[in-house]
Structure formats: structure tokens, C-alpha cells
Design a protein around this motif. Structure first.
Motif, PDB file in Angstrom:
ATOM      1  N   PRO A 103       1.038  -1.118   0.050  1.00 23.64           N
ATOM      2  CA  PRO A 103      -0.062   0.014   0.054  1.00 23.64           C
ATOM      3  C   PRO A 103       1.062   1.216   0.145  1.00 23.64           C
ATOM      4  CG  PRO A 103      -0.437  -1.186   1.962  1.00 23.64           C
ATOM      5  CD  PRO A 103       0.512  -2.036   1.190  1.00 23.64           C
ATOM      6  N   HIS A 115     -10.602  -0.197  -1.018  1.00 18.74           N
ATOM      7  CA  HIS A 115      -9.806  -1.238  -0.401  1.00 18.74           C
ATOM      8  C   HIS A 115      -8.367  -1.025  -0.494  1.00 18.74           C
ATOM      9  CE1 HIS A 115      -8.338  -5.518  -0.256  1.00 18.74           C
ATOM     10  NE2 HIS A 115      -9.123  -5.328   0.943  1.00 18.74           N
ATOM     11  N   SER A 116      -7.651  -1.662   0.264  1.00 15.72           N
ATOM     12  CA  SER A 116      -6.242  -1.210   0.541  1.00 15.72           C
ATOM     13  C   SER A 116      -5.484  -1.810  -0.856  1.00 15.72           C
ATOM     14  CB  SER A 116      -5.263  -2.099   1.647  1.00 15.72           C
ATOM     15  OG  SER A 116      -5.449  -3.399   1.455  1.00 15.72           O
ATOM     16  N   THR A 168      -7.062   4.592  -1.126  1.00 16.17           N
ATOM     17  CA  THR A 168      -7.603   3.645  -0.168  1.00 16.17           C
ATOM     18  C   THR A 168      -8.062   4.249   1.205  1.00 16.17           C
ATOM     19  OG1 THR A 168      -7.000   1.473   1.059  1.00 16.17           O
ATOM     20  CG2 THR A 168      -5.125   2.893   0.651  1.00 16.17           C
ATOM     21  N   GLY A 194      -8.244   1.995   3.665  1.00 13.25           N
ATOM     22  CA  GLY A 194      -7.828   0.367   4.193  1.00 13.25           C
ATOM     23  C   GLY A 194      -9.032  -0.410   3.801  1.00 13.25           C
TER      24      GLY A 194
END
Ligand SMILES: *Cc1c(COP(=O)(O)O)cnc(C)c1O
Length: 388
Positions: free
Chosen positions: A8, A179-180, A185, A187
């Protein structure tokens, strides 16, 4: 060196904004940063009705509630997608009907989709694979002619467009993921986009997201009691997550530029091998402006793909496969599908390999990946005529 498929990326602003969110009293849903996220989507993407959600999976579920999907209703979608696309339909007792993808973009094939329309069809659910838009003009035309809803699974399509129109804003409803693993994002997170032709759905969506209550109208003083008024669930993200997302969205152009540079690096350094017929790289059609969500190679057959994947792993480069088609998955077979139903989808899933792709990939890492790909490809056994 070891280059993972994905790590990420943080812009550096996240901690400050999340800390700020913590100092405010509204750390639940609909707080300060939730409003900031909504205004940013309105200002930058001209999206008037965006409902922040806990995930794209939940946005897809919400979409099926909003179109009143009934048991037995059919929804046409590609089989080459994530299970959430189909689960949203199955959870309401509907039937996912799987259509082929086009080999050039890996998005739903409009001709096959049209063949699969029946009297039970209620909606079309295109997926914008890798941030490359499905052929939305044709899909919308088919939908209008057959009076079908269009719900876009734009999980991978934030900040990308098809024919100058943002993905997620073509259909009746659009679903985003934060979503990550996605470009921007929280998380975990997502959003539902409601087309302005359906203003009536906005209030209903807010009620569903708020556990079936009219809490929002109550907070705004429009009603004096807060009660159970409709179906509902708990789909509202915490303001802490929206602070994280807001930090990312304010840097969306930097993130996209970095990802574009990675895409162009791979394309430039691997072109020779494509010209030699060793594989085919992801293609960006002229009418698509992508967000550079992923980069893949298509090999001639599964044996070659797997051999290259394993050799890269031995060299410290994590390249990965993608979707196992839904129609031939254990659940798809239980629904009555056969592997042979969708030969293009089956073939693509067996020959596709995704290269490491993180916004923060360094020049040294990229160079390492490309050097190792060249090394692996130049091993003699790979020198047959491969996929074109
Ligand atoms: C990531 C993804 C989803 C699920 O998104 P979540 O936010 O993790 O629920 C759904 N469909 C596609 C095509 C995806 O890539």
C-alpha cells in the motif's frame, strides 16, 4: 532484492488528517471528512450523489436492494470478476448470468451479453477490469432498448474514464472500492454513485445505509422521531476511514502520474518481447483514459505462464495470476454452469500474469523487475512463438 506484487502507498498526509478526525466529535459516520470526500467527488468528478460505504461489496449489495432485485431475477455480468459482483445478486435470490469478455480489454462482450438477455433479466453489471472501461456506450444502448438497469462494478475504476465520461457515472448506479489494494484507499471502504436521473434513490440509499432508519432526516431536523422505515443494514464508514481516504484523494493526480510512469516503464522495456511474440501486454484502447490499476501479460498457454511466474518467484519477483472464473468455480458449478460455457474467459484466466504494481515502486525496483523478466524470457525454453 525482493519485489512484492503489491504494497500500500501512503501520501504522507494520512496521519495528520486521521489525527484531526480523532479530535472532532463525529468519529462515526457522516462526519467532517465524510462530507469532504463527498464534496471532492462533486467538485472533481461532477458526481452529485455519492454515498460513502464500508466496501464496494456493500455498494453492490446496496445497488441490488435499490433496483428491487427479486428472487429469480437475472443479472448479466462477466465471469472474469471478483465473487462480490455475483454475491450481491445471489444474496437477494437472483441469478448471476455469466457472459464472455472481449480478449482485447477483458471487459464484458456486448454481443454475448445481448444474447443472454431473457424475460427474467433485470440488470447488466459490467466490470471495468484494471480501470479500463467496458464498452459503456453499447452497453447503455442495449440496456435502454431492453429496459434494463445498469450497475457498474467500478471497484477498480476510480479516476478513469471511457469516452470522456468517468467510470461509475454511466449506469444507473456505480460502485467504487477503496480497499487497500486499490489506487486510492481507506484501508477498507467503498462508495455508491447514484445517477442524477434517479434522485428518488438517494434518500432510500441513505436509509438502507443507516440500518433502515430515517436517522439522517432526524439529524437534519426534517422529522421529529427517528424510526425504522425500510430494509437496512450498517453500511456507513467511520469518519476516521474517510479522513484516510480524503488524504489519498487530494493526491489523486500524483498517485495516477506515478502509476502511469510504472505502466510506461513496463511497456517501453517489454515492447521488444511483445514484438517477438513472447506475450501480449495490457492494451489501453483509444477511447479509454485508465487509472493504471494493473499491468498484465498474456502468454500462449498456462504451462508457459506458470513457468514464468515460478521462475520470477525464484528471482525475487512476485508476479500473480488473477480471477479464477466464477462460472467454473465451485459455486458457479453448483449454479449449473460448465467450464466449457465461456472459453475466452477460461483461456484468459489461465494465461494472464500480473506484474508487481504499487504506487510507491522505486526506480531500482522497477529496473530489477524488468531485468529479471528479461532473464527469465531469454532462457531458451521460452523461445517459442507465443501469444499474440
Ligand atoms: C476489489 C473489488 C471488489 C470488492 O471491493 P471491496 O471494497 O473489497 O469490497 C469488487 N469487484 C471488483 C471488480 C474488485 O476489484
Amino acid at each position: 532484492m525482493y519485489v512484492p506484487f503489491y504494497t500500500p502507498y501512503l501520501t504522507g498526509k494520512e496521519l495528520e488528517l486521521v489525527t484531526d478526525a480523532l479530535t472532532r466529535t463525529e468519529i462515526g459516520g457522516d462526519g467532517f471528512y465524510t462530507k469532504k470526500v463527498k464534496s471532492l467527488f462533486e467538485a472533481k468528478y461532477h458526481i452529485k450523489h455519492l454515498i460513502p460505504m464500508t466496501s464496494c461489496t456493500h455498494a453492490l449489495e446496496m445497488a441490488m436492494l435499490l433496483i428491487n432485485l427479486q428472487p429469480g431475477d437475472e443479472v448479466i455480468m462477466p465471469s472474469f470478476t471478483f465473487p462480490s459482483t455475483a454475491n450481491a445478486v445471489v444474496l437477494r435470490g437472483g441469478k448471476p448470468v455469466f457472459a464472455e469478455i472481449e480478449p482485447d480489454t477483458l471487459t464484458i462482450d456486448p454481443a454475448d451479453l445481448e444474447r443472454k438477455i431473457t424475460a427474467q433479466t433485470k440488470a447488466i453489471l459490467p466490470v471495468h477490469y484494471g480501470g479500463i472501461g467496458a464498452k459503456m456506450d453499447r452497453i447503455m444502448e442495449i440496456a435502454v432498448r431492453n429496459r434494463l438497469y445498469v450497475v457498474e462494478d467500478a471497484a477498480q475504476g476510480v479516476n478513469a474514464s471511457y469516452r470522456e465520461r468517468y467510470l461509475g457515472t454511466w449506469g444507473d448506479l456505480g460502485c467504487f472500492s477503496f480497499h487497500s489494494t486499490k489506487n486510492f484507499t481507506a484501508g477498507e471502504g467503498g462508495a455508491l454513485v447514484i445517477n442524477p436521473i434517479h434522485p428518488d434513490l438517494v434518500e432510500r440509499a441513505e436509509i438502507i445505509a443507516q440500518k433502515g432508519t430515517n436517522r439522517r432526516q432526524f439529524l437534519e431536523g426534517q422529522v421529529d422521531k427517528y424510526s425504522w422505515v425500510d430494509h437496512g443494514s450498517s453500511y456507513t464508514p467511520s469518519d476516521l476511514l474517510m479522513a484516510l481516504l480524503y488524504a489519498q484523494l487530494t493526491e489523486s493526480e500524483t498517485i495516477t502520474a506515478k502509476r502511469r510512469a510504472i505502466h510506461e516503464y513496463y511497456q517501453f522495456h517489454l515492447q521488444k518481447y511483445e514484438d517477438d511474440g513472447l506475450f501480449r501486454m495490457i492494451r489501453v484502447p483509444e477511447d479509454c483514459r485508465p487509472n493504471y490499476h494493473l499491468f498484465y501479460l498474456l502468454f500462449e498457454d498456462q504451462t508457459t505462464r506458470d513457468r514464468i511466474k515460478d521462475s520470477l518467484k525464484d528471482e525475487g519477483v512476485e508476479a500473480v495470476i488473477h480471477y479464477v472464473p466464477l462460472h467454473s468455480s465451485p459455486m458457479g458449478l453448483r449454479l449449473g454452469y460448465y467450464e466449457a460455457d465461456l472459453p475466452v474467459t477460461e483461456k484468459i484466466s489461465r494465461i494472464l500474469l500480473r506484474l508487481p504494481f504499487s504506487t510507491g515502486l522505486t526506480a531500482a525496483e522497477l529496473e530489477y523487475v524488468v531485468t529479471k523478466i528479461k532473464k527469465v524470457l531469454e532462457k531458451k525454453e521460452c523461445h517459442k512463438q507465443l501469444y499474440r
